[in-house]
Design a protein around this motif. Sequence first.
Motif, PDB file in Angstrom:
ATOM      1  N   UNK A   1       0.910  -1.290   0.218  1.00 42.32           N
ATOM      2  CA  UNK A   1      -0.041   0.064   0.152  1.00 42.32           C
ATOM      3  C   UNK A   1       0.678   1.092   0.260  1.00 42.32           C
ATOM      4  N   UNK A   2       1.666   1.653  -0.964  1.00 43.24           N
ATOM      5  CA  UNK A   2       2.611   2.683  -0.888  1.00 43.24           C
ATOM      6  C   UNK A   2       0.901   4.167  -0.655  1.00 43.24           C
ATOM      7  N   UNK A   3       0.536   4.067  -1.060  1.00 44.73           N
ATOM      8  CA  UNK A   3       0.268   5.275  -1.157  1.00 44.73           C
ATOM      9  C   UNK A   3      -0.848   5.483   0.536  1.00 44.73           C
ATOM     10  N   UNK A   4      -0.472   5.037   1.520  1.00 46.87           N
ATOM     11  CA  UNK A   4      -1.172   5.203   3.080  1.00 46.87           C
ATOM     12  C   UNK A   4      -0.249   5.685   3.313  1.00 46.87           C
ATOM     13  N   UNK A   5      -1.420   6.308   3.651  1.00 48.27           N
ATOM     14  CA  UNK A   5      -0.801   7.797   4.841  1.00 48.27           C
ATOM     15  C   UNK A   5      -1.016   7.686   6.479  1.00 48.27           C
ATOM     16  N   UNK A   6      -1.917   6.581   6.694  1.00 44.77           N
ATOM     17  CA  UNK A   6      -2.756   6.684   8.355  1.00 44.77           C
ATOM     18  C   UNK A   6      -2.493   4.753   8.165  1.00 44.77           C
ATOM     19  N   UNK A   7      -2.395   4.669   9.321  1.00 38.78           N
ATOM     20  CA  UNK A   7      -2.708   2.903   9.385  1.00 38.78           C
ATOM     21  C   UNK A   7      -3.224   3.260  11.132  1.00 38.78           C
ATOM     22  N   UNK A   8      -4.417   2.535  11.346  1.00 39.48           N
ATOM     23  CA  UNK A   8      -4.701   2.100  12.243  1.00 39.48           C
ATOM     24  C   UNK A   8      -5.122   0.878  12.842  1.00 39.48           C
ATOM     25  N   UNK A   9      -4.716   0.303  14.070  1.00 36.56           N
ATOM     26  CA  UNK A   9      -4.370  -1.067  13.911  1.00 36.56           C
ATOM     27  C   UNK A   9      -5.291  -1.304  15.795  1.00 36.56           C
ATOM     28  N   UNK A  10      -5.300   0.048  16.599  1.00 35.08           N
ATOM     29  CA  UNK A  10      -4.849  -0.531  17.834  1.00 35.08           C
ATOM     30  C   UNK A  10      -6.070  -1.478  18.188  1.00 35.08           C
ATOM     31  N   UNK A  11      -5.743  -1.084  19.476  1.00 29.00           N
ATOM     32  CA  UNK A  11      -6.782  -2.331  20.188  1.00 29.00           C
ATOM     33  C   UNK A  11      -7.440  -3.652  20.042  1.00 29.00           C
ATOM     34  N   UNK A  12      -6.102  -4.274  19.391  1.00 31.08           N
ATOM     35  CA  UNK A  12      -7.152  -5.982  18.860  1.00 31.08           C
ATOM     36  C   UNK A  12      -5.749  -6.635  19.597  1.00 31.08           C
ATOM     37  N   UNK A  13      -5.405  -8.244  18.802  1.00 26.36           N
ATOM     38  CA  UNK A  13      -4.911  -8.953  19.689  1.00 26.36           C
ATOM     39  C   UNK A  13      -3.930  -9.626  18.269  1.00 26.36           C
TER      40      UNK A  13
END
Length: 687
Positions: free
Chosen positions: A477-489
Amino acid sequence: MHALQNFKQGVNDPSGVLSSWSTEVDCCEWKGVMCSNITSRVTGITLTCSTTLLSYREEEDKSHCLTGSIHLSLLLMELEFLDYLDLTNNDFLSLQFDYLHNHNCHNLSIATSSHQCVNSSTLRHLDLSRNWNLVINNLRWLPYISSVEYFNLRHIDLSMETNWLQSVTMLPSLSYLNMRYCELKDLKLSLHYANFTKLQFLSLSLNEFNSELPKWLFNLSSGIYHLDFSSSSLIGHLPKDLLNLRELEDLVLEDNNFTGPIPDWLGEFKHLKNLIIGVNMFSGFIPTNLGNLSSLVTLDVGSNPLTGVIPPFQLEQLGLGFSNPNLPAWLYTQRSIERLAILDSSFEAPDKFWNLLSTMLEVRLYCNLIDSNMSNVLLNSTFIDLSSNGLKGCLPQLSPNVVFLSLSDNSFSGEMSPLLCGHNVLNGKNNLLFLDISYNNLSGGLTNCWKNWKSLIAIHLGSNNLSEKIPSSMGLLSNLTSLHLHENKLHGEIPPSLKNCGSLLVFNVRNNHLSGNIPDWISHGVMALQLRSNNFSGNMKNLESLDFSSNQLESEIPQSLSNLSFLGYLNLSFNNLTGKIPSGTQLQGFTALNYMGNHHLCGPPLIKNCFQDGKHKDTELEDEDGNQSKVWAWFYIGMEFGFVIGFFGVCYAILLNKKLRHGYFIFLCDLRDRLHVMVVINMNLFH
């Protein structure tokens, strides 16, 4: 040329917008300057500032825009043929208008030290809107520009002007008036007549009038076609005298406190295209006479305690809010709706409802209670917001047409694969930019289908039950500016492939079970980083600067900090740290100023001595003469020689306008990505 150079001298130009304004070039060639093809005299100035809503900022960045003072009287005096002046969206702070009567002038004029006159009879267009920090104390200068036809002061502070209406009515040629969000408070209810003989467009929205509609409004010229009093704290019933404005095309009265029934005489407006009266306290039935509005394109009656049915007509935009558990039957007769918004309602959504939505361009359904199983639903609209609806079951399928999708704050369960790996996915030809499935009950892995979604810019998957590892395919994902993976396992290490996401600005994986070292590449471009509450290992041995000052950190300073051999700047001041400063030349090499404001710290380089248990004696940080104030002064001076590196994280973003009062239908044309930032500290450093 001389007049424009004088204007330039009164302006601060941080980005060199006026760099072309050189005496070596014909002023008609200067940026933003328009001249007559016949006389070569200056007739227009257009110096608007282009700004972009930056992600994770609270407002637009105007640091490159023009600022300073607008010397309006000087421009009008020296540019006698000036017809057009547009300074929109800059950052001007004041407006100067030196108005003194000069009896030697035949027209309204302004005397100057050289006894020249300002003949402003040619100025027709004046736009100072969206200079947010511009404060205008009064409008008494308006009679001197009586030729103005277009006047826009949107988002200018006029809170000190109590006679704004009297001043504005001194513009007999005025056809366009926009005073939206000007902090006006008085609608002049005692005034029965306002001298607006040519007015066609009037916006007084987002002010605080706290009154009924004024009588002078109903005596305006019948040629007015746009009337906007939204979000202005208006009260009372809608008066029938509004019918005097027979040519109205846009009636925007949303987000006020109007009461009583929606009057049936609204059906007599033969030219009405947009009727926006949602978010009020209208009650009773929707009058059948509204069916007579043959030109109606947009109807917004949402968030009112209404009953009954909508009269039959074809709409392009529709906003609803109702209490009936069944969807209105007439909705399925609509064949022209492009934009639909339903808020604060509770209903059952059968398959035919989702099929109807698939034909629409933009769909906004949020803050509802919707009973529906979407497992077999195909989402097809360009813009889709289905957040906060209590939706259950598996995720729906997605067509390549979708650009914006929010399914956040629902009760979806199961895996992500139906959404991202379905048979409708075309390899590499999807257009999705924004994906938000946060705050659901999703489980399983993150799938390995990311190669099909290379257009993605923002991904929000936080607060679910997702497990397994972060797939390496996310590195595509070369265009990705924001990645939120919080509060998972999630577990395992951060995959090296994410280094290929060269545009990444925000990376949030807090509260997972991730392990391993924190990758070096994160520091190269990421601006917002949340890694806390994981199992990362390895305290950043190349760290050169560390500033945790002015927070609320507690407990002791970890011994491991003394191992940072490259640390050249440290500031732990003004926290609640306790105990002995760890031994070692690294931390003792800094001065007491770097630790001050922690009243329970002790040990070198502080003067406070520690007992054997590591606690401090009650002594104060002083200089040799016992003068505390000098120490504080030197502390602030010393701060200039350091620089601040902070770790901060990002709250959940609200794309589009987050205030309901701005209306249901300011869709993509008025998108305002407002993603709020809050300062946090990466607690992994303290492991």
